[in-house]
Design a protein around this motif. Structure first.
Motif, short mmCIF file in Angstrom:
data_model
loop_
_atom_site.label_atom_id
_atom_site.label_comp_id
_atom_site.label_asym_id
_atom_site.label_seq_id
_atom_site.Cartn_x
_atom_site.Cartn_y
_atom_site.Cartn_z
N SER A 88 72.61 75.33 36.82
CA SER A 88 73.09 75.82 38.11
C SER A 88 73.34 77.32 38.04
CB SER A 88 74.37 75.07 38.52
OG SER A 88 74.08 73.69 38.74
N SER A 89 73.85 77.78 36.88
CA SER A 89 74.09 79.22 36.74
C SER A 89 72.79 80.00 36.68
CB SER A 89 74.93 79.49 35.48
OG SER A 89 74.11 79.43 34.33
N GLN A 90 71.69 79.32 36.36
CA GLN A 90 70.37 79.97 36.37
C GLN A 90 69.66 79.80 37.71
OE1 GLN A 90 68.06 78.46 33.05
NE2 GLN A 90 69.73 78.80 31.60
N GLY A 91 70.37 79.26 38.69
CA GLY A 91 69.79 79.15 40.02
C GLY A 91 69.19 77.80 40.34
N LEU A 92 69.24 76.87 39.38
CA LEU A 92 68.74 75.53 39.66
C LEU A 92 69.95 74.61 39.90
CD1 LEU A 92 66.55 73.40 39.86
CD2 LEU A 92 66.62 73.15 37.39
N HIS A 93 70.29 74.45 41.16
CA HIS A 93 71.49 73.69 41.48
C HIS A 93 71.27 72.21 41.24
CE1 HIS A 93 73.69 77.12 42.82
NE2 HIS A 93 72.63 77.52 43.48
N CYS A 94 72.13 71.65 40.41
CA CYS A 94 72.03 70.22 40.12
C CYS A 94 73.40 69.71 39.70
CB CYS A 94 71.00 69.96 39.02
SG CYS A 94 71.37 70.74 37.45
N ASP A 95 73.55 68.40 39.73
CA ASP A 95 74.80 67.76 39.37
C ASP A 95 74.64 67.05 38.03
OD1 ASP A 95 76.00 68.45 41.92
OD2 ASP A 95 74.66 66.92 42.77
N VAL A 228 66.05 69.77 43.30
CA VAL A 228 66.07 68.51 42.57
C VAL A 228 67.03 67.53 43.24
CG1 VAL A 228 65.34 69.41 40.32
CG2 VAL A 228 67.76 69.50 40.95
N GLY A 229 67.44 67.86 44.47
CA GLY A 229 68.26 66.92 45.22
C GLY A 229 69.72 66.91 44.84
N ARG A 231 73.76 67.31 45.24
CA ARG A 231 74.62 66.86 46.33
C ARG A 231 74.68 67.92 47.43
NH1 ARG A 231 77.11 63.14 43.55
NH2 ARG A 231 77.81 64.55 41.91
N GLY A 232 74.54 67.49 48.66
CA GLY A 232 74.59 68.43 49.77
C GLY A 232 73.24 69.04 50.10
N GLN A 233 72.23 68.75 49.26
CA GLN A 233 70.88 69.23 49.57
C GLN A 233 70.01 68.02 49.90
OE1 GLN A 233 69.49 71.49 46.20
NE2 GLN A 233 70.90 73.19 46.63
N LYS A 234 68.87 68.29 50.56
CA LYS A 234 67.95 67.16 50.79
C LYS A 234 67.31 66.78 49.46
CE LYS A 234 63.84 69.77 52.20
NZ LYS A 234 62.78 69.93 53.21
N ASP A 235 66.77 65.56 49.39
CA ASP A 235 66.28 65.07 48.10
C ASP A 235 65.16 65.97 47.59
OD1 ASP A 235 66.80 63.42 45.99
OD2 ASP A 235 65.37 61.90 46.58
N GLY A 236 65.07 66.03 46.29
CA GLY A 236 64.30 67.09 45.66
C GLY A 236 62.82 66.83 45.54
N GLY A 237 62.09 67.92 45.35
CA GLY A 237 60.65 67.87 45.16
C GLY A 237 60.21 68.13 43.74
N ALA A 238 61.17 68.25 42.84
CA ALA A 238 60.82 68.56 41.45
C ALA A 238 61.64 67.73 40.48
CB ALA A 238 61.05 70.04 41.17
N LEU A 252 66.58 67.57 15.68
CA LEU A 252 67.62 66.78 16.31
C LEU A 252 67.07 65.91 17.42
CD1 LEU A 252 70.19 69.69 16.59
CD2 LEU A 252 70.26 67.80 14.96
N ARG A 253 65.86 66.24 17.92
CA ARG A 253 65.21 65.53 19.03
C ARG A 253 66.17 65.41 20.21
NH1 ARG A 253 61.84 66.95 19.20
NH2 ARG A 253 60.57 65.48 20.31
N LEU A 254 66.43 66.53 20.84
CA LEU A 254 67.37 66.52 21.96
C LEU A 254 66.80 67.34 23.11
CD1 LEU A 254 70.04 65.04 22.20
CD2 LEU A 254 71.21 67.15 21.66
N GLY A 255 66.53 66.66 24.19
CA GLY A 255 66.06 67.30 25.41
C GLY A 255 66.75 66.66 26.60
N TYR A 256 66.33 67.04 27.78
CA TYR A 256 66.94 66.46 28.98
C TYR A 256 65.96 66.59 30.14
CZ TYR A 256 67.98 71.46 29.47
OH TYR A 256 67.88 72.83 29.52
N LEU A 257 66.20 65.78 31.15
CA LEU A 257 65.50 65.96 32.40
C LEU A 257 66.51 65.91 33.53
CD1 LEU A 257 65.22 63.06 34.05
CD2 LEU A 257 63.40 62.66 32.41
N VAL A 258 66.13 66.52 34.64
CA VAL A 258 66.95 66.53 35.85
C VAL A 258 66.05 65.98 36.96
CG1 VAL A 258 68.34 67.93 37.42
CG2 VAL A 258 68.10 68.60 35.01
N ALA A 259 66.54 64.96 37.67
CA ALA A 259 65.66 64.28 38.62
C ALA A 259 66.37 63.99 39.93
CB ALA A 259 65.16 62.97 38.01
#
Lengths: 413, 413
Positions: A88-95, A228-229, A231-238, A252-259
């Motif tokens: 979010s601090s990089q401009g990609l708002h997500c929860d 990415v949808g 809260r308060g935004q319409k559902d995401g396209g990415a 360590l095999r550690l990654g993440y996704l935001v959906a």
């Protein structure tokens, strides 16, 4: 005893599971004495061993039962919070409840494939694209559509055309791409995001290298525009994928996704079916390492180191290949990467980098041929140089050896 | 801006990815004050924290660069050797290059599904069977065929019938099965293996609980008879899955599979596509813990602890439910498990364990209804009690509460 022989019947998709030619090449490149610019590994000199020692000791002292027990498939709550805050601090708002911790971002690609790809589904990809994504999507029997591009990235009109051909999504790696090193500028990102929105084409955006910039951070992700949808935004396209492999350590095999909500529950169920959850021990250790801002000091040291290596590689290429440099098909073309780990060379069209490799190895260096990174084949005259694991002085010698082999092949030595 | 809305199209298989009802139940059971016999977790009291502290410190001191770097998809070589040696000493002859280290044995199930299951493929399973296997296989659009059984395990004739109906393989969990606690005796194993060989039906054998025996080790695995294709033997009729989750700690997510040459390369490629490799750090830490025989002393302490809990549960069941005990449909039936973590109760046919659960929770205890463990539905009158995480005195109170609720429902209090 008159038994029938056992009859193992493979799933049809197993035909799409095949040995990686690159892995075979990497085995060759590991021979002693070879200057290997082939591997895609980060430099082990950047691994924060002292911080890991402290964090593992603390986790096993203060929360051993929680760290060693089964845990939630979504991921360790505070780590999900951290990811959401950081993005979010990089401009990609997500929860935080949109974040799914994965066993490396490779697993994120596998889960995306499992949830979005039917046999015969079209998936639009860059040309070239990340081989690991092709390997993750192929077993779901995807048909790949290579989207035409230039040095600035895929062409928006080509993305629109891919949508018109029924692509389910486009897979994009906009920052210092593996293999091309290419970073998409802000105008191209905006044009691509606009084209995706216009065409209704979802984007799966992969960002393992974005933190490894040398002079200035890359522009905001396409997902920031597509959403990415949150809260308060319409559902995401990415869908957005990230990783700790390049800023901490891949072992360590550690990654993440935001959906977006349209996908998250299915991705979560797929995750649960795949490995229940990513090791809670690893998640808690990494959270202990990063929670108080460790990466703010650590990542710049990686950038500085890799930039020196980038500069050494660029200097060596200029020294040894400038005479051949140019944009037409008879010459060698490369861009100087502004971050990441890779140089990408386009050789004269008559050169087959796969065929040339044994001569390069005989001359004491190794690279990765570029052809496997193209979903539609061809492009035999390309290769990738990884510049972060070999000391600058050896990079010079490796590039010199490559230039010698190349000039010999071209009859220009 | 006149954009179309983004169109996420889910793969057809996503319809087979659904929230686990059991996970929802577990959330309820985690309320404070509830005596939960619901969860399937091992006891955190058994986690070897001191050994883990020593091993993590040693790995990060002596081999940090290797432990934190990318690694081979097959797994850490010495750990594969250890697994092969251990299994061979138990009568399952195999070679280290047949071992694939997985991110928990759940991943082994996912990889098996990916490589062996086409949409519509028939997979034979026990009745009941492990829910995690159903969840792993379902997204590959398997059709499940429940193989009829009795207290001694699946019936060999029913396995033969499943083969005749075109099953690709049979999934079996012969030791202290989750959920039934059932352990197959040697005669039944031999009869099943003979039937499988006769019918040419491969077996996927899952063994997470086999080390947790209370009085005597279980008989050798079916895979010992069917073979996994060790060098010098004909190619195998079984894939064998194991785990470190129950003898060390599940939060490390460390399991393995052993596969015949007909399958191993495809399983390896599937593994590479799924998460590149299981965390090398975790593999090296576990190897450090176990390499000098640690489990020989440690596992008996788990057995002794779990046996006390088993005995307490058995005593409580006898105290509170003996009046209802019996084999006909109007009574309560259970077997005393000879190992593992679970009691399995068959209630009078009129009782719906899912419907009864809120009353049990209101009375202060929780269990897991048995119905979700049956691929073909039904069996609402069954439930699973996990006995290893709750102290014996509380087990008594939990079983008493369950008995009260059950008797009230039957009008027999």
């Amino acid at each position: 005893m008159g038994d029938k022989s056992m009859k193992w019947t493979l799933a049809r998709r197993a035909a799409r599971l095949n040995p990686s030619t690159i892995r075979e090449i990497l085995k060759i490149s590991e021979r002693p004495g070879i200057i290997s610019l082939a591997g895609g590994l980060p430099s082990a000199d950047t691994f924060p061993v002292a911080a890991m020692q402290e964090a593992t000791a603390r986790v096993l002292r203060e929360q051993p039962r929680e760290a060693l027990q089964y845990a939630a498939s979504e991921g360790f709550g505070p780590l999900c919070e951290w990811v959401a805050g950081e993005l979010s601090s990089q401009g990609l708002h997500c929860d935080a409840d949109q974040v799914l911790i994965t066993t490396g971002s490779q697993q994120g690609l596998d889960l995306v494939g499992k949830v979005l790809i039917d046999p015969g589904s079209t998936v639009a990809v860059e040309s070239p694209t990340y081989l690991g994504a092709l390997q993750a999507f192929a077993p779901y029997e995807a048909e790949f559509l290579s989207v035409e591009g230039d040095d600035d990235g895929p062409l928006p009109a080509a993305l629109t055309a891919a949508a018109a051909q029924g692509a389910r999504f486009m897979y994009l790696l906009p920052n210092y791409q593996n293999p091309s090193g290419r970073c998409l500028g802000a105008p191209r990102r905006q044009a691509l995001a606009a084209a995706a929105l216009q065409a209704g084409l979802p984007v799966v955006e992969d960002n393992p290298y974005g933190d490894l910039w040398f002079d200035a951070p890359p522009p905001p992700p396409l997902a920031a525009t597509l959403g990415v949808g949150a809260r308060g935004q319409k559902d995401g396209g990415a869908v957005y994928l990230g990783s700790f492999s390049k800023v901490l350590a891949p072992g360590l095999r550690l990654g993440y996704l935001v959906a977006p909500q349209a996908l998250y529950p299915k991705l979560l169920q797929a995750k649960q079916a795949a490995d229940l959850h990513t090791p809670g021990f690893n998640q808690r250790v990494v959270f202990e390492v990063i929670k108080d801002g460790f990466l703010r000091d650590h990542v710049p040291t990686i950038r500085a180191r890799y930039k020196l290596h980038r500069d050494a590689t660029q200097a060596a290429l200029v020294t040894h290949l400038q005479a051949l440099q140019g944009r037409d098909g008879s010459r060698v073309h490369w861009q100087t990467p502004a971050g990441g780990m890779f140089f990408w060379l386009q050789l004269p069209t008559e050169v087959d980098a796969t065929a040339l490799l044994p001569q390069a190895v005989a001359a004491g260096m190794a690279y990765v041929p570029g052809a496997p990174f193209f979903a539609d084949g061809g492009h035999a005259n390309t290769l990738r140089l990884s510049f972060v694991t070999v000391p600058p002085a050896q990079i010079e010698a490796g590039v010199a050896a490559l230039a010698g082999v190349l000039k010999a092949a071209l009859g220009r030595d």
